[in-house]
Write an enzyme that holds these catalytic residues in place. Structure first.
Site, PDB file in Angstrom:
ATOM      1  N   TYR A  91      38.409  40.337  51.378  1.00 57.74           N
ATOM      2  CA  TYR A  91      39.122  39.358  50.539  1.00 57.74           C
ATOM      3  C   TYR A  91      39.262  38.020  51.276  1.00 57.74           C
ATOM      4  O   TYR A  91      39.607  37.028  50.678  1.00 57.74           O
ATOM      5  CB  TYR A  91      40.519  39.866  50.144  1.00 57.74           C
ATOM      6  CG  TYR A  91      40.540  41.157  49.374  1.00 57.74           C
ATOM      7  CD1 TYR A  91      39.377  41.711  48.855  1.00 57.74           C
ATOM      8  CD2 TYR A  91      41.732  41.838  49.149  1.00 57.74           C
ATOM      9  CE1 TYR A  91      39.400  42.906  48.152  1.00 57.74           C
ATOM     10  CE2 TYR A  91      41.769  43.026  48.441  1.00 57.74           C
ATOM     11  CZ  TYR A  91      40.598  43.567  47.953  1.00 57.74           C
ATOM     12  OH  TYR A  91      40.641  44.742  47.262  1.00 57.74           O
ATOM     13  N   HIS A 147      36.710  50.810  52.489  1.00 52.76           N
ATOM     14  CA  HIS A 147      36.741  50.112  51.198  1.00 52.76           C
ATOM     15  C   HIS A 147      35.837  50.770  50.148  1.00 52.76           C
ATOM     16  O   HIS A 147      36.244  50.962  49.008  1.00 52.76           O
ATOM     17  CB  HIS A 147      36.343  48.650  51.423  1.00 52.76           C
ATOM     18  CG  HIS A 147      36.849  47.701  50.389  1.00 52.76           C
ATOM     19  ND1 HIS A 147      37.148  46.391  50.671  1.00 52.76           N
ATOM     20  CD2 HIS A 147      37.111  47.851  49.070  1.00 52.76           C
ATOM     21  CE1 HIS A 147      37.574  45.794  49.568  1.00 52.76           C
ATOM     22  NE2 HIS A 147      37.556  46.658  48.578  1.00 52.76           N
TER      23      HIS A 147
HETATM   24  P1  NDP Z   1      44.800  43.548  37.935  1.00 53.37           P
HETATM   25  O1  NDP Z   1      44.616  44.633  36.935  1.00 53.37           O
HETATM   26  O2  NDP Z   1      45.921  43.605  38.892  1.00 53.37           O
HETATM   27  O3  NDP Z   1      44.827  42.181  37.097  1.00 53.37           O
HETATM   28  C1  NDP Z   1      45.068  40.952  37.708  1.00 53.37           C
HETATM   29  C2  NDP Z   1      45.043  39.888  36.605  1.00 53.37           C
HETATM   30  O4  NDP Z   1      46.129  40.122  35.693  1.00 53.37           O
HETATM   31  C3  NDP Z   1      45.227  38.495  37.153  1.00 53.37           C
HETATM   32  O5  NDP Z   1      44.408  37.636  36.401  1.00 53.37           O
HETATM   33  C4  NDP Z   1      46.698  38.195  36.906  1.00 53.37           C
HETATM   34  O6  NDP Z   1      46.882  36.802  36.709  1.00 53.37           O
HETATM   35  C5  NDP Z   1      46.963  38.962  35.629  1.00 53.37           C
HETATM   36  N1  NDP Z   1      48.353  39.443  35.534  1.00 53.37           N
HETATM   37  C6  NDP Z   1      49.138  39.938  36.526  1.00 53.37           C
HETATM   38  N2  NDP Z   1      50.338  40.283  36.048  1.00 53.37           N
HETATM   39  C7  NDP Z   1      50.328  40.014  34.719  1.00 53.37           C
HETATM   40  C8  NDP Z   1      51.296  40.146  33.693  1.00 53.37           C
HETATM   41  N3  NDP Z   1      52.506  40.643  33.936  1.00 53.37           N
HETATM   42  N4  NDP Z   1      50.950  39.758  32.440  1.00 53.37           N
HETATM   43  C9  NDP Z   1      49.721  39.243  32.181  1.00 53.37           C
HETATM   44  N5  NDP Z   1      48.767  39.095  33.117  1.00 53.37           N
HETATM   45  C10 NDP Z   1      49.060  39.476  34.383  1.00 53.37           C
HETATM   46  O7  NDP Z   1      43.397  43.428  38.688  1.00 53.37           O
HETATM   47  P2  NDP Z   1      42.873  43.323  40.163  1.00 53.37           P
HETATM   48  O8  NDP Z   1      41.421  43.546  40.061  1.00 53.37           O
HETATM   49  O9  NDP Z   1      43.365  42.103  40.824  1.00 53.37           O
HETATM   50  O10 NDP Z   1      43.474  44.611  40.920  1.00 53.37           O
HETATM   51  C11 NDP Z   1      44.658  44.570  41.670  1.00 53.37           C
HETATM   52  C12 NDP Z   1      44.375  44.662  43.149  1.00 53.37           C
HETATM   53  O11 NDP Z   1      43.643  45.837  43.458  1.00 53.37           O
HETATM   54  C13 NDP Z   1      43.484  43.546  43.699  1.00 53.37           C
HETATM   55  O12 NDP Z   1      44.176  42.321  43.788  1.00 53.37           O
HETATM   56  C14 NDP Z   1      43.096  44.150  45.021  1.00 53.37           C
HETATM   57  O13 NDP Z   1      44.152  44.028  45.952  1.00 53.37           O
HETATM   58  C15 NDP Z   1      42.870  45.612  44.621  1.00 53.37           C
HETATM   59  N6  NDP Z   1      41.453  45.935  44.316  1.00 53.37           N
HETATM   60  C16 NDP Z   1      40.825  46.885  45.082  1.00 53.37           C
HETATM   61  C17 NDP Z   1      39.530  47.242  44.851  1.00 53.37           C
HETATM   62  C18 NDP Z   1      38.881  48.273  45.706  1.00 53.37           C
HETATM   63  O14 NDP Z   1      37.648  48.449  45.631  1.00 53.37           O
HETATM   64  N7  NDP Z   1      39.624  48.987  46.539  1.00 53.37           N
HETATM   65  C19 NDP Z   1      38.734  46.625  43.767  1.00 53.37           C
HETATM   66  C20 NDP Z   1      39.485  45.673  42.989  1.00 53.37           C
HETATM   67  C21 NDP Z   1      40.796  45.358  43.260  1.00 53.37           C
HETATM   68  P3  NDP Z   1      47.966  35.933  37.555  1.00 53.37           P
HETATM   69  O15 NDP Z   1      47.654  36.073  39.015  1.00 53.37           O
HETATM   70  O16 NDP Z   1      47.752  34.546  37.043  1.00 53.37           O
HETATM   71  O17 NDP Z   1      49.319  36.472  37.202  1.00 53.37           O
END
Ligand code: NDP
Length: 276
Positions: free
Chosen positions: A51, A109
């Site tokens: 990241y 990862h």
């Molecule tokens: P999420 O499902 O957490 O979605 C994130 C999105 O949702 C962002 O655009 C955020 O926007 C929005 N959001 C957050 N809260 C709200 C809310 N209450 N209402 C409406 N929209 C909302 O997806 P991620 O893919 O980011 O997954 C979370 C975490 O998982 C990642 O950040 C990472 O740390 C991890 N991850 C791990 C992976 C792996 O291979 N191990 C792969 C992918 C992710 P905003 O920021 O503007 O609020």
């Protein structure tokens, strides 16, 4: 706001029931988001070498003033560093960027089965745990067969498997496998990042009945499955909203309405996905 529960891990530690995701924040955004989240009451933070925000994450932790021993910091080994010596070096680089004496939870990862070096990495992580530099060892995107191999070859089970999990991909079989071994399931993309999940009318109806938002319904769904969601938000209001899910209860009918939507992956398939 009710406090976040903690769940036992199979190594004697505990894990908070909800955390903050940090992908795709840069260092500046991660510093602000992590600082704010910790002040709100988040106690689990998720970053990764890939990241490229471990430095900002570490700064946010320091800036928050929250005692280090109250925080569970997770980072992850990238594919390019699979192998025994490579893992020892890569971990040391992560630790330096984070500015921490130890990391609470270190994950592989992705398994990268074609490369076939995750077992050597696992052995290095077990050594780092014995040395006190890692509190808990885990994996991400591992299949049951890969987890069995770790256990057969080293006798050490992961404490956590962080996988794609949301109502579009409920992962029933994988969660049952984890439950049988006291492996905690962590949910990545718990809100179904980039999909139309939060606009779904059935989820909106459940949210309306409980007087909460669709995101809170979805995060509560994870909690009631026994999984640990790590929603990403850089927005202060949404961080607060996402943490406030421990004061209501979904009924079995609600749960059935939420995860009745087929199976759709957003991210990579663990058997084939390669990222270095
Ligand atoms: P999420 O499902 O957490 O979605 C994130 C999105 O949702 C962002 O655009 C955020 O926007 C929005 N959001 C957050 N809260 C709200 C809310 N209450 N209402 C409406 N929209 C909302 O997806 P991620 O893919 O980011 O997954 C979370 C975490 O998982 C990642 O950040 C990472 O740390 C991890 N991850 C791990 C992976 C792996 O291979 N191990 C792969 C992918 C992710 P905003 O920021 O503007 O609020």
């Amino acid at each position: 706001m009710p406090s976040v529960p903690a769940y036992p891990l199979n190594d004697g530690s505990t894990i908070p029931g909800l955390g903050l995701g940090t992908y795709p924040m840069d260092d500046t955004e991660a510093e602000q988001a992590v600082d704010h989240a910790l002040r709100l009451g988040y106690r689990l933070i998720d970053t990764a070498t890939n990241y490229r925000n471990e430095t900002g994450t570490g700064r946010g932790i320091a800036r928050s003033g929250v005692p280090r021993d109250e925080i569970m910091v997770t980072t992850k080994l990238p594919g390019r560093d699979h192998g025994y010596e490579e893992t020892l070096r890569s971990f040391e680089e992560s630790r330096a960027r984070l500015g921490l004496e130890y990391v609470d939870l270190y994950l592989i990862h992705w398994p990268l089965p074609r490369v076939d070096k995750y077992l050597d990495s696992w052995k290095a992580m077990v050594k780092l745990r014995a040395d006190g530099l890692i509190r808990s060892v885990g994996v991400s995107n591992f299949t049951p067969a890969q987890i069995r191999r770790l256990q057969d070859e080293t006798g050490v089970l992961p404490s956590v498997n962080q996988v794609e999990l949301h109502p579009l991909l409920p992962q029933d079989e994988l969660r049952a496998f984890h439950a049988g071994r006291n492996i905690v399931t962590e949910s990545w993309s718990p809100l179904g990042r980039g999909s139309d999940l939060l606009d779904d009318p059935a989820i909106a109806a459940v949210a309306g009945n409980h007087g909460v938002s669709p995101a809170q319904v979805v995060l509560r769904w994870h909690t009631q499955l026994g999984a640990v969601p790590i929603p990403k938000s850089g927005d202060r209001g949404r961080q607060r909203e996402n943490l406030d899910i421990f004061g209501f209860e979904l009924s079995p009918e609600d749960i059935a309405a939420i995860d009745d939507r087929g199976h759709r992956r957003i991210g990579g398939d663990p058997d084939t996905h390669e990222e270095f």
